[in-house]
Design an enzyme around this catalytic site. Sequence first.
Site, PDB file in Angstrom:
ATOM      1  N   TYR A  90      46.208  27.860  55.069  1.00  0.00           N
ATOM      2  CA  TYR A  90      44.818  27.732  55.501  1.00  0.00           C
ATOM      3  C   TYR A  90      44.624  26.961  56.809  1.00  0.00           C
ATOM      4  CZ  TYR A  90      43.943  29.475  50.845  1.00  0.00           C
ATOM      5  OH  TYR A  90      43.941  30.258  49.734  1.00  0.00           O
ATOM      6  N   PRO A 103      37.171  34.005  49.966  1.00  0.00           N
ATOM      7  CA  PRO A 103      36.900  35.021  48.937  1.00  0.00           C
ATOM      8  C   PRO A 103      35.455  34.911  48.461  1.00  0.00           C
ATOM      9  CG  PRO A 103      38.030  33.170  47.948  1.00  0.00           C
ATOM     10  CD  PRO A 103      37.822  32.816  49.399  1.00  0.00           C
ATOM     11  N   HIS A 328      38.371  28.631  50.886  1.00  0.00           N
ATOM     12  CA  HIS A 328      39.430  28.725  49.879  1.00  0.00           C
ATOM     13  C   HIS A 328      40.381  27.527  49.830  1.00  0.00           C
ATOM     14  CE1 HIS A 328      41.778  30.849  47.061  1.00  0.00           C
ATOM     15  NE2 HIS A 328      41.843  32.031  47.629  1.00  0.00           N
ATOM     16  N   SER A 444      50.080  31.385  39.901  1.00  0.00           N
ATOM     17  CA  SER A 444      49.626  30.009  39.750  1.00  0.00           C
ATOM     18  C   SER A 444      50.798  29.089  39.394  1.00  0.00           C
ATOM     19  CB  SER A 444      48.577  29.954  38.638  1.00  0.00           C
ATOM     20  OG  SER A 444      48.262  28.625  38.360  1.00  0.00           O
ATOM     21  N   SER A 544      45.908  40.036  44.149  1.00  0.00           N
ATOM     22  CA  SER A 544      45.680  38.896  43.269  1.00  0.00           C
ATOM     23  C   SER A 544      44.899  39.323  42.039  1.00  0.00           C
ATOM     24  CB  SER A 544      44.876  37.853  44.044  1.00  0.00           C
ATOM     25  OG  SER A 544      44.867  36.662  43.334  1.00  0.00           O
ATOM     26  N   GLN A 545      45.351  38.806  40.903  1.00  0.00           N
ATOM     27  CA  GLN A 545      44.584  39.061  39.681  1.00  0.00           C
ATOM     28  C   GLN A 545      43.540  37.948  39.526  1.00  0.00           C
ATOM     29  OE1 GLN A 545      44.784  38.867  34.874  1.00  0.00           O
ATOM     30  NE2 GLN A 545      46.659  39.604  35.819  1.00  0.00           N
TER      31      GLN A 545
HETATM   32  N1  COA Z   1      53.323  43.246  25.523  1.00  0.00           N
HETATM   33  C1  COA Z   1      52.074  43.062  25.060  1.00  0.00           C
HETATM   34  N2  COA Z   1      51.189  42.198  25.626  1.00  0.00           N
HETATM   35  C2  COA Z   1      51.608  41.521  26.709  1.00  0.00           C
HETATM   36  C3  COA Z   1      52.910  41.683  27.238  1.00  0.00           C
HETATM   37  C4  COA Z   1      53.789  42.584  26.588  1.00  0.00           C
HETATM   38  N3  COA Z   1      55.032  42.783  27.025  1.00  0.00           N
HETATM   39  N4  COA Z   1      53.025  40.859  28.315  1.00  0.00           N
HETATM   40  C5  COA Z   1      51.843  40.221  28.442  1.00  0.00           C
HETATM   41  N5  COA Z   1      50.989  40.618  27.465  1.00  0.00           N
HETATM   42  C6  COA Z   1      49.614  40.126  27.239  1.00  0.00           C
HETATM   43  C7  COA Z   1      49.532  38.620  27.367  1.00  0.00           C
HETATM   44  O1  COA Z   1      49.847  37.985  26.163  1.00  0.00           O
HETATM   45  C8  COA Z   1      48.095  38.427  27.760  1.00  0.00           C
HETATM   46  O2  COA Z   1      47.283  38.536  26.639  1.00  0.00           O
HETATM   47  P1  COA Z   1      45.775  37.957  26.571  1.00  0.00           P
HETATM   48  O3  COA Z   1      44.930  38.890  27.395  1.00  0.00           O
HETATM   49  O4  COA Z   1      45.447  38.025  25.152  1.00  0.00           O
HETATM   50  O5  COA Z   1      45.848  36.571  27.114  1.00  0.00           O
HETATM   51  C9  COA Z   1      47.804  39.619  28.633  1.00  0.00           C
HETATM   52  O6  COA Z   1      48.758  40.611  28.255  1.00  0.00           O
HETATM   53  C10 COA Z   1      47.916  39.321  30.109  1.00  0.00           C
HETATM   54  O7  COA Z   1      49.245  38.992  30.456  1.00  0.00           O
HETATM   55  P2  COA Z   1      49.899  39.515  31.810  1.00  0.00           P
HETATM   56  O8  COA Z   1      49.250  40.757  32.224  1.00  0.00           O
HETATM   57  O9  COA Z   1      51.372  39.538  31.667  1.00  0.00           O
HETATM   58  O10 COA Z   1      49.457  38.499  32.892  1.00  0.00           O
HETATM   59  P3  COA Z   1      49.262  36.966  32.902  1.00  0.00           P
HETATM   60  O11 COA Z   1      47.975  36.648  32.225  1.00  0.00           O
HETATM   61  O12 COA Z   1      50.471  36.253  32.463  1.00  0.00           O
HETATM   62  O13 COA Z   1      49.037  36.770  34.458  1.00  0.00           O
HETATM   63  C11 COA Z   1      49.620  36.158  36.655  1.00  0.00           C
HETATM   64  C12 COA Z   1      50.072  36.866  35.391  1.00  0.00           C
HETATM   65  C13 COA Z   1      50.701  36.194  37.691  1.00  0.00           C
HETATM   66  C14 COA Z   1      48.382  36.864  37.210  1.00  0.00           C
HETATM   67  C15 COA Z   1      49.242  34.695  36.258  1.00  0.00           C
HETATM   68  O14 COA Z   1      50.378  34.023  35.798  1.00  0.00           O
HETATM   69  C16 COA Z   1      48.724  33.900  37.410  1.00  0.00           C
HETATM   70  O15 COA Z   1      49.459  33.247  38.122  1.00  0.00           O
HETATM   71  N6  COA Z   1      47.412  33.923  37.598  1.00  0.00           N
HETATM   72  C17 COA Z   1      46.791  33.210  38.703  1.00  0.00           C
HETATM   73  C18 COA Z   1      46.561  34.170  39.837  1.00  0.00           C
HETATM   74  C19 COA Z   1      45.696  33.507  40.850  1.00  0.00           C
HETATM   75  O16 COA Z   1      45.927  32.387  41.244  1.00  0.00           O
HETATM   76  N7  COA Z   1      44.647  34.234  41.258  1.00  0.00           N
HETATM   77  C20 COA Z   1      43.694  33.702  42.151  1.00  0.00           C
HETATM   78  C21 COA Z   1      44.188  33.614  43.542  1.00  0.00           C
HETATM   79  S1  COA Z   1      42.950  33.024  44.586  1.00  0.00           S
END
Ligand code: COA
Length: 637
Positions: A90, A103, A328, A444, A544-545
């Site tokens: 940044y 954002p 941000h 994250s 990004s998610q």
């Molecule tokens: N089988 C069945 N379910 C699964 C699975 C599998 N193999 N792997 C994951 N899942 C489920 C998880 O248990 C979770 O369930 P929930 O919805 O009940 O909580 C869901 O699927 C989501 O998991 P997944 O898709 O693997 O993603 P995550 O939530 O672990 O997210 C990242 C991954 C990288 C997005 C997250 O770790 C992260 O860092 N998020 C922050 C991103 C960020 O900073 N964004 C803003 C930027 S400004």
Amino acid sequence: MPIVEREPPKGRRESYVLPKVPVPPLKQTLDMYLTSIKHLVKEEQYQKTKSIVEKFGEPGGTGELLQEKLLEKSINTHNWVYDYWLDDMYLNQRLALPVNSNPAMVFPKQDFRDHKDSLKFAAHLITGVLEYKKHIDTRALPVDFSRGQLAGTPLCMKQYYRLFNTYRLPGLKRDTLVIHETGSTEQEHIIVACKNQFFVMDLVVKEKTLKEMDILSQLEKMVKMAENTEERQPPFGLLTSDGRTEWAQTRDVLIKDSVNRESLAVIEKCLCVVCLDDPSGMEVGDTSRALLMLHGGGHEKMGANRWYDKPMQFVVGEDGVCGTVCEHSPFEGIVLVACTEYLMKFMTGSPSKIGRATSVSELPAPRRLLWKTTPHIQGLLKASAERLQRLVRDLDMDVHKFEVYGKEFIKKQKMSPDAYIQVSLQLAFYRCNGRLVSTYESASIRRFHEGRVDNIRSATPETLAFVKAMTDEKTSLSDSEKIKRLWDAINAQTNSTIAAITGMGIDNHLLGLREISQEIHMEMPEIFTDETYVASNQFILSTSQVPTTVEMFCCYGPVVPNGYGCCYNPQADHLLFSVTSFHGSTETSSAVFIKALDEGLVEMRDLCKTSNKPQSNKIRCRRSHSPSVLCGSLDRA
Ligand code: COA
């Protein structure tokens, strides 16, 4: 040494200790770096990079020296990467904040009956902000715990304490993130923007905090004052939409005058900005609402009714277009989601406290901020307006709801929804361009003290093999080979995710090695001037998610001129994508990308359906809640 983050809030007596961000092993990072770029560059270039990397990593070489320095730094600081990352991501960036950096969170379209209704909404929103801020000031926010991969770990809460008390001050070479003490009395005001005018709303009058009806009454007075064309001030908010160096130069000119200096000081210390927007005249859809949040539609619309340096800026449009625009640098989208979801729930869950009786007579008239202009400053304003207009014209945005299925279908396949979506984005990009490119996915690292994010490099070799199977080799490969490749891609992506969120990502580490070499006045090591490293940091696909549990979505712009910004929000039965690119690039088109994404997601579903027996996820990384023991060596399935 672990650091005690803070005293647990009352009622949550569990201890709360977060480890420091680890420094990954040097060899691991260098190996992962080579693996991440091998399939993205020509063989000849790869061989050159490989020998540079090997020389850097040889025993007793530059890499080991820098690694040692980094390890020392990690012992002597709370978070060795924090400042390097903040500067690189940044504060050193010179591009304008709207579109390029800030954002936005787009709220559901509101149906206001009339103008007064929109002001009531704004007053209720401000009341919600004050309620939320009380939780921050009393440290009463519940601790977040990780979900999804490696769920259940407490997360660092520091970013919440920077939502309302920070300000990004422009600098000639580097901006500064100013942090005011939380709860400071200097900060007890907000700024209201209306018709490009800025008003101060003191929140405490005669030692009493304003009630919602008082807030509404003050807003109404401000709207009236803004309508008075004789007293109208020039649209100084435009200056904050300019490139950072340009804005810093202009600010240096402005502060020579005491009137400007005082107005700037008041804005720079406010809690947040509330922008009361006139109707934009645009047809109100998801894409147009997102555009109005990102750049305000330029100086002819709402682009000057903003102060882009302020991290929290709420927009309430008379036509129901509402949301938040954020600077941000102090916090990530996930923290923004938590705050805005609280506000949305507050707005719907707790009725507005505006009664018939008001106490307006005791309230002082709102203060309009004044500006001193000169012909020179007028010229600077005009130049800023033109540059914002160029940005507005250039942004190609498409917000798309994919409704064929959502994350529940993906979970049923026993796949990580996030990994699956990332693979689908790669497939879309390959479809459009016939190649994969350096990709950024934010991961994250809040499970560490003052953790922000690292990068998941999603363009893996396994994903390349899969996208080829779905395109170039589509007719020659069997479905079972395609599904095998899909699983390989999902597993590789999931492993990279786990590595990144447990502090084993390579981007922060490489950045740290590069920056520490400069701190000790070393000539920049060749690994960092190598064209592969430079190109691999040009994230053509920036993803990004940002999931939400209430109806709203996040969006942002691309980070390079020929790139895409793609923010996605996976829901149980649908997936929401906000895709951005620039019209100025002949290599991109948001609509074409969305179309390819749609097709790929349907094909991936059909492929999954051909294999009714999902293979087990072959991640061999131990699933533990203690990040420090994870992923020292990853089995990249
Ligand atoms: N089988 C069945 N379910 C699964 C699975 C599998 N193999 N792997 C994951 N899942 C489920 C998880 O248990 C979770 O369930 P929930 O919805 O009940 O909580 C869901 O699927 C989501 O998991 P997944 O898709 O693997 O993603 P995550 O939530 O672990 O997210 C990242 C991954 C990288 C997005 C997250 O770790 C992260 O860092 N998020 C922050 C991103 C960020 O900073 N964004 C803003 C930027 S400004």
